[in-house]
Motif scaffolding. Structure first.
Motif, PDB file in Angstrom:
ATOM      1  N   ARG A  42       0.841  -1.204   0.000  1.00 30.68           N
ATOM      2  CA  ARG A  42       0.000   0.000   0.000  1.00 30.68           C
ATOM      3  C   ARG A  42       0.872   1.248   0.000  1.00 30.68           C
ATOM      4  N   ALA A  43       1.960   1.204   0.758  1.00 27.75           N
ATOM      5  CA  ALA A  43       2.874   2.350   0.784  1.00 27.75           C
ATOM      6  C   ALA A  43       3.510   2.553  -0.588  1.00 27.75           C
ATOM      7  N   SER A  44       3.861   1.453  -1.242  1.00 30.69           N
ATOM      8  CA  SER A  44       4.451   1.535  -2.582  1.00 30.69           C
ATOM      9  C   SER A  44       3.471   2.130  -3.569  1.00 30.69           C
ATOM     10  N   ALA A  45       2.206   1.736  -3.473  1.00 28.32           N
ATOM     11  CA  ALA A  45       1.174   2.275  -4.360  1.00 28.32           C
ATOM     12  C   ALA A  45       1.024   3.783  -4.160  1.00 28.32           C
ATOM     13  N   CYS A  46       1.054   4.219  -2.902  1.00 24.38           N
ATOM     14  CA  CYS A  46       0.934   5.662  -2.618  1.00 24.38           C
ATOM     15  C   CYS A  46       2.119   6.433  -3.192  1.00 24.38           C
ATOM     16  N   LEU A  47       3.309   5.849  -3.113  1.00 27.01           N
ATOM     17  CA  LEU A  47       4.492   6.501  -3.670  1.00 27.01           C
ATOM     18  C   LEU A  47       4.399   6.617  -5.189  1.00 27.01           C
ATOM     19  N   ASN A  48       3.576   5.750  -5.782  1.00 32.23           N
ATOM     20  CA  ASN A  48       3.351   5.802  -7.227  1.00 32.23           C
ATOM     21  C   ASN A  48       2.067   6.558  -7.575  1.00 32.23           C
ATOM     22  N   ASN A  49       1.643   7.425  -6.653  1.00 32.99           N
ATOM     23  CA  ASN A  49       0.525   8.360  -6.883  1.00 32.99           C
ATOM     24  C   ASN A  49      -0.845   7.699  -6.962  1.00 32.99           C
TER      25      ASN A  49
END
Length: 238
Positions: free
Chosen positions: A137-144
């Motif tokens: 989920r954190a990775s997805a947020c970093l990818n906007n």
């Protein structure tokens, strides 16, 4: 000395192209198993083709004499993008809506979902990722993207497109009750998939079960990936 292979089933178009590619790279295709060094099969092949005594290269098969090329890291990485591209083709073909500025949900955030995210970013900024793993989920947020956990699927289903990549039940009665019949739900996950088909049908959910998409949309490219993977496995002595 050239390695000889036998392909008894070309119903999976990927194997037709994989065979042609192997021939171009020095392998010899033969017409019977007795003269072959190995058997080349597609993904989820018919069990009747798994009875040979020589090594078998096939996809998504677990058996003593079978080498599963889909478990190769290289195959998985390349196939993810071909699958994602085919998923977009499915969405564009089967929906009356455009992907442009649409609201999209991705469930799971593995290779295929990440490839989809990359492609979809060219069409819309309204992308939500649902994943159990907080790092994903954190990775997805970093990818906007916006990120939610699976429990949140029970409270919000207002999306134009949903792409599921999780191969175990994610969309059950509570989750499906939130989804509009106007939403196109595409289940990309391997069997048994992530959607309860019976409940989806009872609620008039627009569900598309879409497995083996590369064989349908990009069999030549997908076949080359199979051939390159098999060649690498043989070269490395697997």
């Amino acid at each position: 000395m050239k390695k000889k292979f036998y392909s008894p089933d070309l119903s999976d178009k990927r194997i037709y192209y994989a065979s042609k590619y192997l021939e171009k790279t020095g392998y010899q295709q033969v017409e019977n198993c007795q003269n072959a060094d190995f058997v080349l099969l597609g993904v989820n092949p018919d069990k009747k083709y798994l009875s040979h005594d020589i090594p078998i290269y096939a996809g998504n098969v677990s058996a003593d004499n079978v080498f599963d090329y889909t478990k190769s890291e290289g195959f998985a990485a390349e196939n993810a993008y071909v699958t994602a591209e085919s998923a977009l083709a499915t969405a564009i073909t089967l929906s009356e809506k455009s992907l442009i500025n649409s609201s999209v949900l991705l469930t799971g955030y593995g290779r295929i979902s990440k490839a989809l995210h990359r492609y979809l970013s060219a069409f819309t900024t309204d992308i939500t990722v649902s994943a159990r793993n907080p790092l994903q989920r954190a990775s997805a947020c970093l990818n906007n993207a916006k990120a939610i956990d699976f429990d949140s699927l029970k409270a919000n289903g207002n999306y134009d497109f949903i792409f599921n990549t999780v191969p175990h039940p994610v969309f059950n009665e509570e989750e499906l009750s939130q989804i509009s019949p106007k939403t196109l739900l595409i289940d990309l996950a391997s069997f048994p998939g992530g959607v309860d088909k019976h409940i989806a049908k009872s609620k008039n959910i627009n569900l598309i079960t879409a497995r083996g998409l590369p064989a349908k949309y990009s069999p030549e490219t997908a076949g080359k990936i199979v051939a390159e993977t098999v060649n690498t496995m043989i070269t490395e002595g697997k």
